[in-house]
Structures are given as C-alpha cells and as structure tokens.
Design a protein around this motif. Structure first.
Motif, mmCIF file in Angstrom:
data_model
loop_
_atom_site.group_PDB
_atom_site.id
_atom_site.type_symbol
_atom_site.label_atom_id
_atom_site.label_comp_id
_atom_site.label_asym_id
_atom_site.label_seq_id
_atom_site.Cartn_x
_atom_site.Cartn_y
_atom_site.Cartn_z
ATOM 1 N N ALA A 1 0.688 -1.253 -0.072
ATOM 2 C CA ALA A 1 -0.009 -0.263 -0.398
ATOM 3 C C ALA A 1 0.466 1.585 -0.195
ATOM 4 O O ALA A 1 0.409 2.654 -0.457
ATOM 5 C CB ALA A 1 -0.686 0.106 1.333
ATOM 6 N N PHE A 2 2.509 1.286 0.645
ATOM 7 C CA PHE A 2 3.189 2.309 0.411
ATOM 8 C C PHE A 2 4.522 2.349 -0.413
ATOM 9 O O PHE A 2 4.917 2.827 -0.556
ATOM 10 C CB PHE A 2 4.090 2.122 1.450
ATOM 11 N N LEU A 3 3.736 1.539 -2.040
ATOM 12 C CA LEU A 3 4.741 1.717 -3.060
ATOM 13 C C LEU A 3 5.108 3.161 -3.266
ATOM 14 O O LEU A 3 4.706 3.933 -3.222
ATOM 15 C CB LEU A 3 3.870 0.618 -3.885
ATOM 16 N N GLY A 4 6.806 3.344 -3.120
ATOM 17 C CA GLY A 4 6.733 4.382 -3.833
ATOM 18 C C GLY A 4 7.283 5.666 -2.661
ATOM 19 O O GLY A 4 8.057 6.600 -2.966
ATOM 20 N N LEU A 5 6.773 5.111 -1.272
ATOM 21 C CA LEU A 5 6.573 6.487 -0.236
ATOM 22 C C LEU A 5 7.632 5.423 0.610
ATOM 23 O O LEU A 5 7.948 5.946 1.739
ATOM 24 C CB LEU A 5 5.429 5.916 0.340
ATOM 25 N N GLY A 6 8.948 4.774 0.146
ATOM 26 C CA GLY A 6 9.642 4.252 1.260
ATOM 27 C C GLY A 6 9.594 2.552 1.910
ATOM 28 O O GLY A 6 8.723 2.322 2.377
ATOM 29 N N LYS A 7 10.349 2.566 2.772
ATOM 30 C CA LYS A 7 10.287 1.303 3.795
ATOM 31 C C LYS A 7 9.052 1.174 4.890
ATOM 32 O O LYS A 7 9.429 2.549 5.447
ATOM 33 C CB LYS A 7 11.806 0.927 4.273
ATOM 34 N N VAL A 8 8.471 0.137 5.080
ATOM 35 C CA VAL A 8 7.621 -0.118 5.725
ATOM 36 C C VAL A 8 8.804 -0.197 7.631
ATOM 37 O O VAL A 8 9.285 -2.092 7.214
ATOM 38 C CB VAL A 8 6.327 -0.517 5.595
ATOM 39 N N SER A 9 8.765 -0.421 8.567
ATOM 40 C CA SER A 9 9.331 -0.679 9.079
ATOM 41 C C SER A 9 8.993 -2.024 9.962
ATOM 42 O O SER A 9 7.517 -1.971 10.389
ATOM 43 C CB SER A 9 9.975 0.322 10.422
ATOM 44 N N THR A 10 9.373 -2.773 10.271
ATOM 45 C CA THR A 10 8.734 -3.973 11.166
ATOM 46 C C THR A 10 9.623 -4.615 11.758
ATOM 47 O O THR A 10 9.188 -5.419 13.192
ATOM 48 C CB THR A 10 9.341 -5.126 9.972
ATOM 49 N N GLU A 11 10.698 -3.310 12.247
ATOM 50 C CA GLU A 11 11.565 -2.843 13.806
ATOM 51 C C GLU A 11 10.068 -2.542 14.487
ATOM 52 O O GLU A 11 11.048 -2.943 16.139
ATOM 53 C CB GLU A 11 12.410 -2.888 13.782
ATOM 54 N N ILE A 12 9.574 -2.361 14.528
ATOM 55 C CA ILE A 12 8.016 -1.825 15.840
ATOM 56 C C ILE A 12 7.115 -1.845 15.042
ATOM 57 O O ILE A 12 7.243 -1.418 13.988
ATOM 58 C CB ILE A 12 8.797 0.001 15.976
ATOM 59 N N ASN A 13 6.032 -1.925 16.356
ATOM 60 C CA ASN A 13 5.167 -1.854 15.814
ATOM 61 C C ASN A 13 3.833 -0.737 15.739
ATOM 62 O O ASN A 13 3.794 -0.590 17.211
ATOM 63 C CB ASN A 13 4.249 -2.826 15.815
ATOM 64 N N ALA A 14 3.779 0.434 14.978
ATOM 65 C CA ALA A 14 2.913 1.926 16.076
ATOM 66 C C ALA A 14 1.778 1.663 16.467
ATOM 67 O O ALA A 14 1.409 2.092 17.698
ATOM 68 C CB ALA A 14 2.554 2.022 14.641
ATOM 69 N N ASN A 15 1.044 0.818 16.139
ATOM 70 C CA ASN A 15 -0.167 0.367 16.970
ATOM 71 C C ASN A 15 0.112 -0.163 18.278
ATOM 72 O O ASN A 15 -0.788 0.580 18.860
ATOM 73 C CB ASN A 15 -1.823 -0.743 16.352
ATOM 74 N N ASP A 16 0.606 -0.888 18.578
ATOM 75 C CA ASP A 16 1.258 -2.035 20.033
ATOM 76 C C ASP A 16 2.107 -0.504 20.686
ATOM 77 O O ASP A 16 1.025 -0.443 22.105
ATOM 78 C CB ASP A 16 1.461 -2.743 20.137
ATOM 79 N N THR A 17 2.781 -0.314 19.849
ATOM 80 C CA THR A 17 3.609 0.941 21.089
ATOM 81 C C THR A 17 2.009 2.192 21.325
ATOM 82 O O THR A 17 2.449 2.652 22.679
ATOM 83 C CB THR A 17 4.557 1.656 20.163
ATOM 84 N N MET A 18 1.670 2.783 20.298
ATOM 85 C CA MET A 18 0.760 3.332 20.778
ATOM 86 C C MET A 18 -0.340 3.219 21.690
ATOM 87 O O MET A 18 -0.789 3.823 22.667
ATOM 88 C CB MET A 18 0.254 4.511 19.797
ATOM 89 N N TRP A 19 -0.895 2.481 21.577
ATOM 90 C CA TRP A 19 -2.075 1.574 22.540
ATOM 91 C C TRP A 19 -1.048 1.627 23.835
ATOM 92 O O TRP A 19 -1.661 1.840 25.103
ATOM 93 C CB TRP A 19 -2.557 0.371 22.330
ATOM 94 N N SER A 20 0.026 1.273 24.152
ATOM 95 C CA SER A 20 0.883 1.232 25.723
ATOM 96 C C SER A 20 1.067 2.393 25.867
ATOM 97 O O SER A 20 0.153 3.172 27.155
ATOM 98 C CB SER A 20 2.023 0.084 25.137
ATOM 99 N N PHE A 21 1.581 2.968 25.305
ATOM 100 C CA PHE A 21 1.113 4.655 25.544
ATOM 101 C C PHE A 21 0.063 5.305 25.880
ATOM 102 O O PHE A 21 -0.636 5.848 26.780
ATOM 103 C CB PHE A 21 1.684 5.572 24.516
ATOM 104 N N PHE A 22 -0.906 5.007 25.504
ATOM 105 C CA PHE A 22 -2.167 5.632 25.538
ATOM 106 C C PHE A 22 -2.557 4.718 26.956
ATOM 107 O O PHE A 22 -3.420 6.029 27.426
ATOM 108 C CB PHE A 22 -3.405 5.727 24.512
#
Length: 346
Positions: free
Chosen positions: A310-331
């Motif tokens: 879904a992000f072709l041409g927009l650069g790499k999608v990091s697999t070293e961190i999961n934004a969903n899980d990380t932000m939920w822990s923060f929330f």
C-alpha cells in the motif's frame, strides 16, 4: 495509491480475527445510556454512526471490538487517514481492527472534510491557515473539521459506552497533522495523541516558515504526545523544507511540544533496534510525556503495517516496531482523568 489500497482491502476482508473478551478497567461499573438505560450491546465489526455537524449529517465508520458488551465504558481512538485517502482504507492499512480486538477499544475512521476532485473517494483534512496537498488554502465554505471531529466523539459516545477519559487521536500524514491540531484545539476531550509521519506544533510562521507560529497552537493543558517518523520520508521530510504545509522539521515540532508541555529534561535518546531510536523529554507538567520514535530507514509509511504494498514508492515500512501496539501502550498510561486531577491540585 487508492487502487493498490482496494486490493489490500479485498485481502484484508478475508481475514478473521480470534474473538477475545473486552476487559473492563479495574473498578469499572455498568454505564447508563443518556436515556437512563444500559448501553445496548452491539455486534462486533464495522458499523456506521451518523454524525451531525453544523447542520449536515455525515456517515462515519466505527469498528466495534470483539467482546464488546455495552456494560462497561471502553476507550475510543480516532484513526485519521492521510491526504487523498479515506477512513475505510486507513483502518485496513493500519490493521487497527486487530489491535482493537486485542485491547478492547472502539476505532472511529471518519473522512476528511475536503473531497479531492482528482482522486475518487479521496479526502483531505481542513486545517485552518495551512495549504492542502494541492497548495490551496482552506476556504470559508470548507467544513470545520475540528468541530466535526468533536461532534464525532459526541455521536459515538451517545450510541456506545465510551470512557470520556480515554479518547485518543492518531493519524497518518495529513491525518497526523490533523491529530496534532486536535491536541491543541480539543485538549479538554483528547487525552493523548500519536501522530505517524506528520507531527506538527502549529502553522508555519509567516515570517520564518522554518519555525512554528506559537499563536496557532496553544492547548489549554499539557497533552501527551508520541510520534513516529522515518528519516527517509519523501513526502513529509524529517528535516522539513517540504511543501507549504511542511516547512519546519520534525525535531523542531518535537521541541515545540516539549515547550508546550513544560518539559524540563531531555531530549534523551535510547537505541531500540538497529534502525529505531526512542527520543523523549521528561519531567513534563502533569506527567505529559513527549516522545518520538525516529526510524532511520523508514519512509512515509505506517510502522508495522502488514500491507507494505500500500506504500509503494513511499519508502520502507519498518518491521522493527509496531506503531499500533506501541501507541496503545502509550495511550493506556495517559487517561484524561489523571490530568484533570493534576489540574485540581495545581
């Protein structure tokens, strides 16, 4: 990009998450509806909420997590799409349905107020005084998206058991810029924000666009902020100097939030993985964290998305961190009531 997202959507709809029970917070009680009766249980999955704002009614997609009973108040997350996209695509590409099922929160995915004439089903968010991706400033006829999103929270809260102390906002790109604006304009309702690829802290200053204009962002109280940004972002460059809406850098926006939240320590860096650094300010007023995950090889993407195509041409999608899980822990660490209590003591 929307064509690719439609293929992503078809693949995602074939997936089926494992049901889990929504666990109420400690000490939670059954929440009466405005009519004085228990909130009605709703089948899990996508539903539509009608949101009336300034005399016009809009359909807003809402994801109800598996295990929702309507007996206890649960959190609400506004998940705002990027420019030229829409709410339904945002929900799929971020895979936030899965996170909502695991942790028990509602996800609202509204569409922005400005349709994009050249992109079918594409919308942008209306941010006062800031040009959109086409370089056009908002007109007086454009929808007030701050009011609309506030009305969205109200509408969802009237139909579902929402914990008013745990309403959060995240978003991607243009949606991240909109979430940043909500932290300033709706700080009495939004407990914390987590912008992805689009942290802002005010409009670009008219005299020095490399700095934010402090007059345009003045929240009534400290708002916890957790941001994610790739240093190889080709759309919203990490170092700024992009389009008219993106003149100042991510580090400057980050620094400005530390000032808004009255932080006294930092920033301090900690290496998380090979390409991910966690940068944070501490000792902020009322415990409002200001943190940023810097992804050295990350593009204009959502970290941890299972749909890199879904992000072709927009650069790499990091697999070293999961934004969903990380932000939920923060929330989870930042309900609004903690800040309200701090206000009463100050």
């Amino acid at each position: 990009m929307l064509v690719r997202l439609r293929h992503v959507l078809l693949a995602a709809e074939a997936a089926f998450a494992v049901p889990v029970a929504v666990t109420p917070p400690a000490g939670a009680q059954e929440l009466p509806s405005p009519a004085g009766t228990r909130c009605a249980p709703v089948e899990p999955g996508l539903t539509t909420v009608s949101v009336t704002s300034n005399g016009t009614t809009y359909p807003v997609s809402l994801y109800v997590p598996r295990g929702y009973t309507g007996r206890h108040p649960i959190p609400l997350v506004l998940n705002l799409h990027g420019s030229n996209s829409n709410g339904h695509h945002q929900l799929i590409v971020t895979d936030m349905e899965k996170t909502a099922d695991e942790h028990g929160f509602l996800v609202a995915v509204p569409d922005g107020g400005a349709p994009v004439p050249t992109v079918p089903d594409g919308y942008t968010w209306v941010i006062p005084g800031v040009p959109n991706t086409s370089g056009q400033l908002p007109s007086p006829d454009d929808r007030d998206d701050v009011r609309f999103l506030s009305d969205t929270v109200t509408a969802v809260s009237q139909g579902f058991c929402v914990d008013s102390d745990r309403v959060y906002a995240t978003g991607f790109s243009g949606g991240a810029r909109m979430a940043s604006l909500l932290a300033c304009r709706l700080s009495d309702r939004i407990a914390a924000i987590a912008p992805v690829s689009g942290l802002r802290a005010g409009n670009p200053d008219a005299f020095d666009p490399t700095r934010p204009d402090p007059v345009t962002r003045t929240p009534s109280r400290p708002v916890p902020v957790l941001a994610f940004h790739g240093q190889e972002d080709p759309v919203n460059p990490y170092d700024g100097a992009g389009p008219g809406y993106w003149q100042y850098s991510v580090p400057i926006a980050f620094e400005r939030w530390s000032e808004l939240n009255g932080c006294h320590l930092g920033p301090v860096d900690a290496k998380v993985t090979e390409h991910v650094t966690f940068r944070t300010y501490g000792a902020c007023r009322q415990g409002a964290e200001v943190s940023l995950y810097v992804i050295s090889d990350g593009g204009h993407t959502w970290p941890g998305s299972p749909y890199p195509d879904a992000f072709l041409g927009l650069g790499k999608v990091s697999t070293e961190i999961n934004a969903n899980d990380t932000m939920w822990s923060f929330f989870e660490r930042h309900p609004l009531r903690h800040r309200a209590a701090a206000d009463a003591l100050s």
